[in-house]
Design a protein around this motif. Structure first.
Motif, PDB file in Angstrom:
ATOM      1  N   GLY A 257       0.832  -1.184   0.145  1.00 25.05           N
ATOM      2  CA  GLY A 257       0.299   0.055   0.315  1.00 25.05           C
ATOM      3  C   GLY A 257       0.920   1.336   0.129  1.00 25.05           C
ATOM      4  N   ILE A 258       2.222   0.724  -0.412  1.00 25.86           N
ATOM      5  CA  ILE A 258       3.061   2.726   0.292  1.00 25.86           C
ATOM      6  C   ILE A 258       2.923   3.317  -1.275  1.00 25.86           C
ATOM      7  CG2 ILE A 258       4.876   1.388  -1.283  1.00 25.86           C
ATOM      8  CD1 ILE A 258       4.901   3.775   1.305  1.00 25.86           C
ATOM      9  N   ASN A 259       2.217   2.804  -1.957  1.00 24.76           N
ATOM     10  CA  ASN A 259       2.414   4.170  -2.941  1.00 24.76           C
ATOM     11  C   ASN A 259       0.789   4.835  -3.303  1.00 24.76           C
ATOM     12  OD1 ASN A 259       4.389   4.817  -4.700  1.00 24.76           O
ATOM     13  ND2 ASN A 259       4.828   3.001  -5.452  1.00 24.76           N
ATOM     14  N   ALA A 293      13.503   8.180   6.914  1.00 28.32           N
ATOM     15  CA  ALA A 293      13.456   6.287   7.620  1.00 28.32           C
ATOM     16  C   ALA A 293      14.024   5.858   6.246  1.00 28.32           C
ATOM     17  CB  ALA A 293      11.799   6.613   7.548  1.00 28.32           C
ATOM     18  N   SER A 294      13.870   5.954   5.472  1.00 24.58           N
ATOM     19  CA  SER A 294      15.117   4.847   4.054  1.00 24.58           C
ATOM     20  C   SER A 294      16.488   4.975   3.931  1.00 24.58           C
ATOM     21  CB  SER A 294      14.268   5.831   2.871  1.00 24.58           C
ATOM     22  OG  SER A 294      14.959   7.230   2.606  1.00 24.58           O
ATOM     23  N   ARG A 306      18.615  -8.693   4.436  1.00 27.29           N
ATOM     24  CA  ARG A 306      17.574  -8.852   3.967  1.00 27.29           C
ATOM     25  C   ARG A 306      16.148  -9.256   3.843  1.00 27.29           C
ATOM     26  NH1 ARG A 306      22.170  -7.182   1.963  1.00 27.29           N
ATOM     27  NH2 ARG A 306      22.960  -8.088   0.225  1.00 27.29           N
ATOM     28  N   ARG A 307      16.041 -11.101   4.523  1.00 29.34           N
ATOM     29  CA  ARG A 307      14.670 -11.807   4.960  1.00 29.34           C
ATOM     30  C   ARG A 307      14.264 -10.886   6.054  1.00 29.34           C
ATOM     31  NH1 ARG A 307      14.023 -16.843   7.519  1.00 29.34           N
ATOM     32  NH2 ARG A 307      12.888 -18.033   6.743  1.00 29.34           N
ATOM     33  N   SER A 308      15.182 -10.449   7.367  1.00 23.69           N
ATOM     34  CA  SER A 308      14.893 -10.780   8.436  1.00 23.69           C
ATOM     35  C   SER A 308      14.145  -9.203   8.656  1.00 23.69           C
ATOM     36  CB  SER A 308      15.578 -10.842   9.423  1.00 23.69           C
ATOM     37  OG  SER A 308      16.524 -12.105   9.357  1.00 23.69           O
ATOM     38  N   MET A 309      14.405  -8.037   7.698  1.00 21.47           N
ATOM     39  CA  MET A 309      14.344  -6.909   7.376  1.00 21.47           C
ATOM     40  C   MET A 309      12.823  -7.126   6.733  1.00 21.47           C
ATOM     41  SD  MET A 309      17.302  -4.855   6.498  1.00 21.47           S
ATOM     42  CE  MET A 309      16.280  -2.984   6.651  1.00 21.47           C
ATOM     43  N   MET A 310      12.558  -7.253   5.588  1.00 23.05           N
ATOM     44  CA  MET A 310      10.797  -7.779   5.091  1.00 23.05           C
ATOM     45  C   MET A 310      10.133  -8.522   6.059  1.00 23.05           C
ATOM     46  SD  MET A 310      11.733  -8.278   0.818  1.00 23.05           S
ATOM     47  CE  MET A 310      13.703  -9.871   1.062  1.00 23.05           C
ATOM     48  N   PHE A 311      10.626  -9.243   6.903  1.00 27.35           N
ATOM     49  CA  PHE A 311       9.272 -10.042   7.673  1.00 27.35           C
ATOM     50  C   PHE A 311       8.663  -9.732   8.411  1.00 27.35           C
ATOM     51  CE2 PHE A 311       8.764 -13.166  10.651  1.00 27.35           C
ATOM     52  CZ  PHE A 311       7.468 -13.327  10.637  1.00 27.35           C
ATOM     53  N   TRP A 312       9.602  -8.799   9.732  1.00 25.36           N
ATOM     54  CA  TRP A 312       9.100  -8.918  10.837  1.00 25.36           C
ATOM     55  C   TRP A 312       8.660  -6.865  10.281  1.00 25.36           C
ATOM     56  CZ3 TRP A 312       7.787 -11.072  14.428  1.00 25.36           C
ATOM     57  CH2 TRP A 312       8.487 -11.870  14.814  1.00 25.36           C
ATOM     58  N   THR A 313       9.138  -5.953   9.024  1.00 26.59           N
ATOM     59  CA  THR A 313       8.461  -4.774   8.773  1.00 26.59           C
ATOM     60  C   THR A 313       6.988  -4.872   8.306  1.00 26.59           C
ATOM     61  OG1 THR A 313       9.833  -4.602   6.776  1.00 26.59           O
ATOM     62  CG2 THR A 313      10.732  -3.635   8.640  1.00 26.59           C
ATOM     63  N   SER A 314       6.856  -6.174   7.480  1.00 20.71           N
ATOM     64  CA  SER A 314       5.585  -6.518   6.814  1.00 20.71           C
ATOM     65  C   SER A 314       4.127  -6.783   7.295  1.00 20.71           C
ATOM     66  CB  SER A 314       5.869  -7.868   5.876  1.00 20.71           C
ATOM     67  OG  SER A 314       6.033  -9.047   6.359  1.00 20.71           O
ATOM     68  N   TRP A 358      10.901  -2.783   4.160  1.00 20.72           N
ATOM     69  CA  TRP A 358      10.575  -2.857   2.286  1.00 20.72           C
ATOM     70  C   TRP A 358      10.928  -1.821   1.575  1.00 20.72           C
ATOM     71  CZ3 TRP A 358       7.979  -7.004  -0.312  1.00 20.72           C
ATOM     72  CH2 TRP A 358       7.978  -8.330   1.033  1.00 20.72           C
ATOM     73  N   LEU A 359      11.365  -0.472   1.764  1.00 22.46           N
ATOM     74  CA  LEU A 359      12.549  -0.268   0.422  1.00 22.46           C
ATOM     75  C   LEU A 359      13.508  -0.458  -0.553  1.00 22.46           C
ATOM     76  CD1 LEU A 359      11.712   2.834  -1.287  1.00 22.46           C
ATOM     77  CD2 LEU A 359      13.261   3.654   0.209  1.00 22.46           C
ATOM     78  N   GLY A 360      14.248  -0.664   0.557  1.00 28.80           N
ATOM     79  CA  GLY A 360      15.028  -0.323  -0.243  1.00 28.80           C
ATOM     80  C   GLY A 360      15.724  -2.379  -0.362  1.00 28.80           C
TER      81      GLY A 360
END
Length: 503
Positions: A257-259, A293-294, A306-314, A358-360
């Motif tokens: 939903g970011i955009n 924040a980016s 990468r995996r941990s960042m995407m999992f927890w922030t989703s 979830w950006l980078g």
């Protein structure tokens, strides 16, 4: 003069040119957000009727984001819906090329595995800085629209500044050494590696990198791709799975939903009851928070992964979205100044969480998991996935905001938790591995054994540690380490990795 640069200076110039290209990407994504609701803009394009027109204008260039670049000023001279849609389509073609090429280019130009993630995160941070910059510039020019209704055209035309700077530098920069090696242009590849390392072509570090890349290319000749593998892949190298993941990881990114929030932030605040003036400020602040924040992932992506960042922030994005929906769909009698500002705070927090995780990571994950032979395909598929889902979310979301209000965000809310499940089960961790070692990560066991014998995988880890030891002036024989890596069994190499502090 740029053609003579080498070492870290060359890398920084590449980063600056690619960063400007990504700022153009972000600026273009945000530039209409601050002006598309103004009477002067609507007057200029004929005051179109219907809830679909503005979402179409905002989202149409996403459909064109896979072809060739063109010039943005066509949009600035618009006097009709058709003309501005044409301008958005042409600009979208150029942005699509940027989106597919920049992450792949900088990933392949990174000299060390630990540089790859931070560099692409840096590019994405500049992208979001471009969004925030667009909203602030819009806000400044919108204030003078009542006396000078043409002012909205200036921020739209300013896109050309980023394009000129980026194109002017990139025309003098080399292609990646892996691209040259794959096409058997060995002297050119050697020269680029030499420039990147700022070392002679016969230096052991340059030769070690060359050998690893060429070995990986020879191994990839066995990696055949069948279009059916894109849907079900049980092959030795899992090329189909890797290409599919490249597409899906960025397709999933936009379904969070970011955009919807970036493109329609001014509209969202207007629907919370704020004035045009305050809504413009809040939209600019929102995207500034997103930009700020980016930047932390530049320092944390190699530590967290990468995996941990995407999992927890989703999961975090899903929670923020849930609270926002609850606050904005309360009975009218229960809504007040406090609930509105709490809803604003939830959107801001969502931006912080999304910007961090979830950006980078999705942008670097797609190109880096693809084998060299298909990396350009993976880059294109990743960008295609991002732009297709952006179009769906911006067009569908923009229409939904007008039709059903905040309830439309139930859609990305559900997608946040689906994305967490997908990352957990289907996305192995790639942090800390060279591009060649990622081939090892996805290969079947019998292929891994063969790759170990050729110096990829565990042996490749050993070689990289040896190279780093030389770079940092540590004691030890490079030749001795390389010979050991090439002749040792996988178990012995693992022991040596522990011995030398590699794991």
């Amino acid at each position: 003069m740029l053609s003579q640069l080498s070492g870290r200076t060359l890398y920084k110039v590449m980063s600056a040119c690619c960063g400007s290209a990504f700022m153009l990407y972000g600026y273009d994504a945000g530039v209409l957000g601050g002006i598309q609701s103004t009477p002067q803009f609507l007057d200029a394009i004929g005051n179109p009727k219907g809830v679909y027109i503005i979402p179409i204008i905002a989202s149409i260039y996403n459909l064109a984001a896979a072809a060739m670049a063109s010039l943005p000023p066509i949009q600035a001279s618009s006097y009709s819906v058709g003309q501005i849609i044409t301008g958005r389509i042409i600009c979208g073609c150029g942005i699509g090329c940027i989106a597919s090429a920049v992450p792949t280019y900088m990933a392949e130009m990174s000299l060390e595995a630990r540089e790859r993630g931070p560099e692409v995160c840096w590019q994405l941070a500049l992208l979001i800085t471009g969004v925030a910059l667009a909203y602030w510039i819009d806000f400044g020019f919108v204030q003078g629209l009542e006396t000078r209704p043409y002012l909205w055209r200036i921020p739209v035309a300013m896109q050309a500044c980023f394009a000129i700077f980026s194109a002017g530098g990139l025309v003098f920069l080399p292609d990646t050494p892996r691209w040259y090696y794959y096409r058997k242009r060995i002297p050119e590849a050697d020269a680029v590696l030499s420039r990147l390392y700022n070392l002679p072509e016969d230096h052991p570090i340059v030769q070690a990198q060359k050998k690893e890349v060429l070995t990986s290319i020879n191994e990839e000749d066995n990696a055949k791709f069948n279009i059916l593998h894109f849907f079900w892949d049980n092959s030795d190298y899992q090329v189909g799975r890797r290409l599919r993941t490249s597409f899906l990881i960025l397709f999933a990114q936009q379904f969070l939903g970011i955009n919807m929030l970036v493109y329609f932030s001014t509209t969202i605040f207007l629907k919370l009851g704020y004035s045009h003036f305050l809504s413009g400020i809040l939209a600019a602040v929102l995207n500034t928070v997103f930009a700020l924040a980016s930047y932390p992932p530049v320092w944390y992506i190699e530590r967290i992964g990468r995996r941990s960042m995407m999992f927890w922030t989703s999961i975090g994005c899903g929670i923020c979205m849930l609270v926002y929906i609850v606050l904005t769909t309360l009975p009218e009698s229960s809504q007040n100044v406090a609930t509105n500002w709490s809803a604003v705070a939830m959107i801001m927090l969502y931006m912080v969480v999304f910007g961090f995780g979830w950006l980078g990571p999705p942008w670097i994950y797609g190109p880096e998991i693809a084998p060299l032979k298909y990396r350009h395909v993976a880059g294109g598929l990743a960008a295609c996935g991002e732009w297709l889902s952006t179009w769906v979310m911006v067009f569908g979301g923009g229409t939904g905001i007008e039709a059903v209000g905040p309830k439309i965000f139930i859609w990305p809310l559900i997608c946040c938790f689906i994305a967490a499940v997908y990352v957990w089960f289907y996305c192995p961790e790639t942090t800390g591995r060279t591009l060649e070692e990622i081939d090892y990560l996805f290969a079947k066991q019998h292929v891994r054994d063969r790759m170990n014998q050729m110096g990829i995988g565990s042996a490749g880890d050993m070689r990289r540690h040896s190279v780093h030891s030389i770079e940092k002036g540590r004691t030890g024989s490079y030749t001795q380490y390389i010979e050991q890596a090439e002749t040792s069994s996988a178990e012995q190499v693992k022991f040596d990795e522990v011995k030398f502090g590699q794991v």
